[in-house]
Design a protein around this motif. Structure first.
Motif, PDB file in Angstrom:
ATOM      1  N   LEU A 111       0.831  -1.201   0.000  1.00  0.00           N
ATOM      2  CA  LEU A 111       0.000   0.000   0.000  1.00  0.00           C
ATOM      3  C   LEU A 111       0.870   1.257   0.000  1.00  0.00           C
ATOM      4  N   CYS A 112       1.949   1.244   0.780  1.00  0.00           N
ATOM      5  CA  CYS A 112       2.878   2.383   0.784  1.00  0.00           C
ATOM      6  C   CYS A 112       3.468   2.598  -0.603  1.00  0.00           C
ATOM      7  N   ARG A 113       3.819   1.494  -1.277  1.00  0.00           N
ATOM      8  CA  ARG A 113       4.342   1.599  -2.641  1.00  0.00           C
ATOM      9  C   ARG A 113       3.308   2.247  -3.559  1.00  0.00           C
ATOM     10  N   LYS A 114       2.064   1.811  -3.450  1.00  0.00           N
ATOM     11  CA  LYS A 114       0.989   2.345  -4.292  1.00  0.00           C
ATOM     12  C   LYS A 114       0.779   3.835  -4.029  1.00  0.00           C
ATOM     13  N   LEU A 115       0.783   4.226  -2.756  1.00  0.00           N
ATOM     14  CA  LEU A 115       0.580   5.630  -2.409  1.00  0.00           C
ATOM     15  C   LEU A 115       1.727   6.497  -2.930  1.00  0.00           C
ATOM     16  N   ALA A 116       2.950   6.015  -2.822  1.00  0.00           N
ATOM     17  CA  ALA A 116       4.094   6.753  -3.363  1.00  0.00           C
ATOM     18  C   ALA A 116       3.971   6.880  -4.878  1.00  0.00           C
ATOM     19  N   ASP A 117       3.512   5.806  -5.510  1.00  0.00           N
ATOM     20  CA  ASP A 117       3.331   5.810  -6.961  1.00  0.00           C
ATOM     21  C   ASP A 117       2.249   6.809  -7.373  1.00  0.00           C
ATOM     22  N   ASN A 118       1.235   7.002  -6.520  1.00  0.00           N
ATOM     23  CA  ASN A 118       0.173   7.976  -6.818  1.00  0.00           C
ATOM     24  C   ASN A 118       0.743   9.365  -7.072  1.00  0.00           C
ATOM     25  N   LYS A 119       1.847   9.689  -6.416  1.00  0.00           N
ATOM     26  CA  LYS A 119       2.484  11.006  -6.565  1.00  0.00           C
ATOM     27  C   LYS A 119       3.732  10.934  -7.445  1.00  0.00           C
ATOM     28  N   LYS A 120       3.810   9.898  -8.246  1.00  0.00           N
ATOM     29  CA  LYS A 120       4.879   9.744  -9.246  1.00  0.00           C
ATOM     30  C   LYS A 120       6.279   9.619  -8.643  1.00  0.00           C
ATOM     31  N   ALA A 121       6.368   8.990  -7.460  1.00  0.00           N
ATOM     32  CA  ALA A 121       7.687   8.675  -6.927  1.00  0.00           C
ATOM     33  C   ALA A 121       8.370   7.744  -7.924  1.00  0.00           C
ATOM     34  N   GLU A 122       9.693   7.776  -7.938  1.00  0.00           N
ATOM     35  CA  GLU A 122      10.447   7.001  -8.919  1.00  0.00           C
ATOM     36  C   GLU A 122      11.162   5.824  -8.266  1.00  0.00           C
ATOM     37  N   ASP A 123      11.431   4.798  -9.059  1.00  0.00           N
ATOM     38  CA  ASP A 123      12.222   3.638  -8.620  1.00  0.00           C
ATOM     39  C   ASP A 123      11.756   3.089  -7.266  1.00  0.00           C
ATOM     40  N   ILE A 124      10.469   2.827  -7.160  1.00  0.00           N
ATOM     41  CA  ILE A 124       9.923   2.348  -5.886  1.00  0.00           C
ATOM     42  C   ILE A 124      10.256   0.867  -5.728  1.00  0.00           C
ATOM     43  N   VAL A 125      10.866   0.547  -4.598  1.00  0.00           N
ATOM     44  CA  VAL A 125      11.293  -0.825  -4.320  1.00  0.00           C
ATOM     45  C   VAL A 125      10.760  -1.233  -2.950  1.00  0.00           C
ATOM     46  N   VAL A 126      10.267  -2.466  -2.863  1.00  0.00           N
ATOM     47  CA  VAL A 126       9.881  -3.042  -1.577  1.00  0.00           C
ATOM     48  C   VAL A 126      10.836  -4.204  -1.310  1.00  0.00           C
ATOM     49  N   ALA A 163       5.280  16.124  -1.414  1.00  0.00           N
ATOM     50  CA  ALA A 163       4.019  15.602  -1.957  1.00  0.00           C
ATOM     51  C   ALA A 163       3.892  14.098  -1.724  1.00  0.00           C
ATOM     52  N   VAL A 164       4.979  13.360  -1.933  1.00  0.00           N
ATOM     53  CA  VAL A 164       4.962  11.906  -1.711  1.00  0.00           C
ATOM     54  C   VAL A 164       4.769  11.618  -0.219  1.00  0.00           C
ATOM     55  N   LEU A 165       5.504  12.340   0.619  1.00  0.00           N
ATOM     56  CA  LEU A 165       5.402  12.179   2.067  1.00  0.00           C
ATOM     57  C   LEU A 165       3.978  12.418   2.554  1.00  0.00           C
ATOM     58  N   GLU A 166       3.365  13.503   2.099  1.00  0.00           N
ATOM     59  CA  GLU A 166       1.999  13.829   2.504  1.00  0.00           C
ATOM     60  C   GLU A 166       1.004  12.782   2.016  1.00  0.00           C
ATOM     61  N   GLU A 167       1.180  12.298   0.801  1.00  0.00           N
ATOM     62  CA  GLU A 167       0.279  11.269   0.259  1.00  0.00           C
ATOM     63  C   GLU A 167       0.317  10.011   1.126  1.00  0.00           C
ATOM     64  N   VAL A 168       1.505   9.551   1.447  1.00  0.00           N
ATOM     65  CA  VAL A 168       1.643   8.321   2.238  1.00  0.00           C
ATOM     66  C   VAL A 168       1.080   8.525   3.641  1.00  0.00           C
ATOM     67  N   THR A 169       1.522   9.570   4.334  1.00  0.00           N
ATOM     68  CA  THR A 169       1.103   9.742   5.730  1.00  0.00           C
ATOM     69  C   THR A 169      -0.379  10.074   5.849  1.00  0.00           C
ATOM     70  N   GLU A 170      -0.874  10.967   5.002  1.00  0.00           N
ATOM     71  CA  GLU A 170      -2.280  11.379   5.108  1.00  0.00           C
ATOM     72  C   GLU A 170      -3.244  10.264   4.726  1.00  0.00           C
ATOM     73  N   LYS A 171      -2.966   9.546   3.642  1.00  0.00           N
ATOM     74  CA  LYS A 171      -3.886   8.469   3.231  1.00  0.00           C
ATOM     75  C   LYS A 171      -3.884   7.321   4.239  1.00  0.00           C
ATOM     76  N   LEU A 172      -2.706   6.965   4.772  1.00  0.00           N
ATOM     77  CA  LEU A 172      -2.668   5.885   5.760  1.00  0.00           C
ATOM     78  C   LEU A 172      -3.440   6.272   7.017  1.00  0.00           C
ATOM     79  N   GLU A 173      -3.340   7.536   7.409  1.00  0.00           N
ATOM     80  CA  GLU A 173      -4.070   7.965   8.606  1.00  0.00           C
ATOM     81  C   GLU A 173      -5.570   8.076   8.323  1.00  0.00           C
ATOM     82  N   GLN A 174      -5.933   8.739   7.234  1.00  0.00           N
ATOM     83  CA  GLN A 174      -7.349   8.966   6.927  1.00  0.00           C
ATOM     84  C   GLN A 174      -8.096   7.677   6.608  1.00  0.00           C
TER      85      GLN A 174
END
Length: 122
Positions: free
Chosen positions: A10-25, A51-62
């Protein structure tokens, strides 16, 4: 309670929502007692990192009632770490990521759900 693999993906998906690059789990369960998974993602600039930080933290909390147990670093340093206990999220500017090479340090950790993107050649 969400299991750690589902949270990491889910964190990977949220980071991808804001076009983070080279996402690795990375699955570090057999290599570390500090976490089950590391999620590593790159941003191109401080505003992008924010933007990526806010997407991950806000969506996980909300959406899931999850807050990080700890946050270390800052956008200005180019590296922010979010500690979700079993999942550690590293959001980094590309130059900082290249310098610290977490994937190299954790090279024995299997990658989870890696999707290879083919480069288009003309």
């Amino acid at each position: 309670m969400m299991d750690s693999k589902k949270l990491a993906l889910l964190c990977r998906k949220l980071a991808d929502n804001k076009k983070a690059e080279d996402i690795v789990v990375l699955d570090v369960r057999k290599l570390s007692s500090i976490a089950d998974y590391f999620v590593i993602a790159s941003a191109t600039s401080e505003p992008h990192l924010r933007a990526v930080l806010e997407e991950v933290t806000e969506k996980l909390e909300q959406e899931h009632g999850l807050r990080p147990f700890g946050v270390d670093g800052h956008q200005a340093t180019g590296w922010v770490v979010l500690d979700y206990f079993d999942v550690i999220v590293h959001l980094m500017r590309s130059d900082v990521r290249a310098h610290y090479d977490l994937e190299g340090l954790w090279g024995d950790a299997p990658r989870v759900g890696t999707r290879r993107r083919r480069k288009v050649t003309s």
